[in-house]
Write an enzyme that holds these catalytic residues in place. Structure first.
Site: not given
Length: 785
Positions: A188, A221-223, A225
């Site tokens: 994401s 999730s992206d880190w 995010a």
């Protein structure tokens, strides 16, 4: 699913929630009593870092994703994926964070080297090949970044407004193709889409991805995010990464107990995590790797050569004939210090790199190959090329050049709290006398000693500097020292690590020997070119121009590289320019040089592959996956600066070459363009509603490869649809005078648009077999009802 359901029933709420968030930077926790081992993730578009970035555990570095897409070959992408799956298994990694299928909507995107193309079909097919290769090793992939993360500016906060038709036909299309092919993970994005942050975007993550498409994998999730507890829990996210600033854990447990998040929503997420663990061998029996082990150097070399795009070749300048060469000039800072990979999460530490100068000198052992810097666009000094001993805590290892970088676990597996500094130590013997310049770059407090004398002591980053700025915008401090040729010099660099940031280190000991000023460097290069049989000039971008974390402000080559090319070309009519950039740059000298070869960021074997292509041992196999403009102002979509926190994709479906066609502008080099070392005659095309059959002949004097591109478009004017779009493609190879036939499927989506659902648009369509978008060879018409 029976095993998953049984295991789910064994877990209490706290254990379930623990599986949905990072226990550190890269992994999920183990639960030994149900046989679940820790799931480990790693960055990996072009290589597999592992849980750190340890230079004492190098990673094969393949060419950039734009290079892989430039080969237009899903089978080659699968081979690249197979290698990275093999690398992941070697490093104990279960899930690779890639591929990236965000689109190159505007050439100013700073991270476009990590994306495949401006076209959704090409992006999707290359991604599918890559995913299949990685997952054959029982290693998961995470296609990213869902969705609209097509630029870097304000990426954490910006809201991207995309109309439903463009969203479906363009931006979601490659993600849908990967899901259809069986990808196990989706990442994401940071940004929002149409008013909702992607990590909490239930419409796209739950309704579309999991509902309409039937995706049974995990959404991670992206880190950092994921920034809301309840919103992301109800919005389709399954895993929030990393542990740092994570909104789940105890907060999510409290939300469940308060009735804000149903426990069944937690159960659904855990089911997906357990299924992923089964797939990658972290639960029960470990996944069996592929039996045949690939040679990393060989794959990196093949992908590089197949990706190079020859955009200009006047009077068949290339390939060069070695027997006719006595002196070759190799010019440009990037010819010696090649930029083989992009900045940010796409970086790894390769075991070695082959520069263009190295590659040509090895291949032309009997030829005088001389080097001149010419123009140096790098704002930082390159790392000192000297064997350097690195000491961190109780662990020692050696690097060359003198640079260390990691994110996550520390080299040697040292505990984070045991390390507060590191030391780099080397001895250099100067080849020339004079004023040498040394540089320290990184973040923290440093002390640089030359022959025991402290020459610099200070802190490069002020207190309170943000994490992103630390990693993506390092500082540099330079000092000079007068040295004598042949006399050994001791160099020691000591660093005190910023408290709490031992998990993130990027330190370089730079060096530049005595040299003329900028005018003198160009004059030296011009003089060398004038007395050589051929001049090979390597130009490109720097890490401060193309990287994750920021967008480009200009498409111009940095520094005085354009001037260098023009002056060298004036001195030697056989000037070959090698462009070492991950995405489009301006080339005002394009019509003045004999040949231009685009090599992207070519990976660790780039220089060896370059020598093969320049000398004819291999054919440049690439075709452009994106349009290269003549002038910035010609681009149909250029600006990406948010206004009031919003970037509106007002162009709709007219992205990339679709927009160029609508605007009637002629680019410098069109989508799909690329020259080989032979010529092709397109003989015949036969078309139905389901496939195009193309017959062609190699009409040249040597074996070659062609990428047959099929475009379709309405036979009549249709203002709401592009003039034509890529419908399919295929690679063919043939010997001289050999005729081959290729069948290219035309799936139902070819004729459809999104109109509250996929709808076939009836009518007559042009079906074009082409060498490139602007080089049509054959045409037929088909009626769709």
């Amino acid at each position: 699913m029976a095993d998953v359901e049984h295991l789910l029933g064994e877990l209490d709420l706290a254990e379930k929630v623990s599986l949905l968030a990072g226990q550190d930077f890269w992994s999920l926790p183990a639960i030994e009593r149900i046989g679940l081992r820790s799931l480990v993730m790693s960055d990996g578009p072009i290589g597999v870092r592992g849980i750190g970035w340890a230079p004492d555990d190098p990673s094969v570095a393949l060419p950039s994703p734009t290079a892989l897409a430039a080969a237009w070959d899903p089978e080659l992408a699968e081979t690249a994926g197979l290698l990275l799956g093999q690398e992941a298994r070697r490093k104990g990694v279960h899930v690779l964070l890639g591929p990236t299928v965000n689109l190159q909507r505007t050439p100013l995107g700073g991270r476009h080297f990590e994306c495949y193309s401006e076209d959704p079909l090409l992006s999707g097919e290359i991604a599918v090949g890559f995913v299949r290769g990685v997952q054959r090793h029982g290693v998961g992939t995470t296609v990213k970044h869902l969705v609209g993360n097509d630029f870097e500016t304000d990426r954490m906060e910006v809201d991207v407004r995309i109309g439903e038709r463009a969203l479906r036909e363009i931006y979601l299309a490659p993600f849908e193709r990967v899901v259809e092919a069986g990808g196990w993970g989706v990442m994401s994005a940071y940004n929002g889409v149409n008013g909702s942050p992607m990590a909490a975007n239930g419409r796209l993550q739950d309704e579309v991805l999991k509902g309409e498409w039937g995706f049974d994998g995990v959404v991670v999730s992206d880190w950092r995010a994921a920034r809301s507890t309840v919103g992301s829990a109800l919005g389709g996210l399954d895993i929030a990464m990393p542990q740092l600033e994570n909104p789940w854990g105890e907060k999510l447990i409290a939300a469940v107990k308060a009735g804000e998040v149903p426990e069944e929503a937690i159960n659904q997420k855990v089911r997906r995590v357990l299924l992923l663990a089964l797939r990658v061998g972290a639960l029960g029996t470990e996944a069996a790797p592929e039996e045949d082990e690939l040679d990393g150097e060989q794959v990196a070399h093949e992908v590089a050569a197949r990706s190079f795009v020859l955009v200009r070749n006047e009077n068949w300048t290339l390939p060069l004939e070695p027997a006719g060469l006595t002196k070759v000039a190799v010019i440009g800072a990037l010819a010696m210090d090649a930029r083989v990979l992009g900045g940010g999460s796409a970086q790894v530490s390769p075991p070695h790199t082959v520069s263009p100068l190295d590659g040509l000198r090895r291949a032309l052992s009997g030829v005088d190959v001389e080097y001149a810097v010419g123009a140096d666009p790098r704002p930082f000094l390159p790392a000192l090329h000297s064997p350097t001993r690195v000491t961190i805590g109780t662990h020692e290892f050696e690097v060359e050049p003198a640079a260390v970088r990691w994110i996550g676990s520390l080299p040697g597996g040292l505990p984070m709290e045991s390390v507060d500094g590191l030391r780099l130590e080397t001895t250099v013997t100067p080849a020339e006398s004079g004023e040498h310049t040394f540089a320290v770059s990184g973040f923290g407090t440093f002390r640089l000693k030359i022959n025991g004398e402290v020459r610099y002591e200070g802190t490069l980053h002020p207190p309170g500097t943000g994490r992103a700025d630390l990693l993506l915008s390092p500082r540099e401090q330079r000092v000079t020292a007068v040295l004598r040729a042949g006399e050994p010099v001791s160099i020691v660099l000591e660093q005190t690590i910023v408290p709490g940031l031992a998990h993130s280190v990027a330190t370089t000991l730079g060096h530049r020997p005595p040299s003329p000023d900028e005018d003198g460097l160009i004059a030296e290069a011009v003089a060398l070119a004038a007395e050589s049989d051929v001049a090979v000039v390597v130009v490109g971008t720097t890490e401060q121009v193309e990287s994750e974390g920021f967008d480009r402000t200009s498409l111009a080559l940095p520094g005085r590289q354009d001037e260098l090319v023009a002056r060298v070309a004036a001195a030697n009519p056989r000037t070959i320019v090698v462009v070492n950039a991950g995405s489009p740059v301006l080339m005002p000298w394009a019509g003045e040089v004999a040949a231009t070869l685009l090599t992207w960021f070519p990976g660790q074997e780039g220089g060896a592959a370059l020598a093969d292509v320049l000398l004819g041992a291999a054919e440049p196999g690439g075709r452009l996956p994106t349009t290269w403009p003549r002038r910035e102002k010609d681009c149909p979509v250029l600006e990406i600066t948010p206004r009031d926190g919003v970037v509106a994709y007002d162009e709709g479906v007219f992205v990339g070459y679709r927009g160029w066609l609508r605007a009637g502008q002629k680019p410098l080099y069109a989508f799909g363009h690329g020259l080989g070392y032979t010529t092709w005659h397109y003989d015949e095309i036969a078309v139905t509603a389901t496939e195009a059959v193309v017959t062609l002949t190699n009409a040249g004097g040597r074996a070659g490869r062609e990428v047959v591109q099929v475009y379709v478009g309405p036979a009549g004017a249709d203002r709401d649809r592009p003039e034509r779009w890529l419908a399919g493609f295929a690679n063919v190879s043939a010997h001289p005078d050999e005729t081959v036939t290729v069948r290219i499927p035309l799936p139902p989506r070819t004729w459809q648009i999104w109109d509250d659902g996929w709808t076939t648009v009836p009518g007559d369509y042009r079906v074009i077999a082409a060498h490139a978008l602007d080089d049509e060879r054959l045409e037929s018409t088909v009626t769709i009802s």
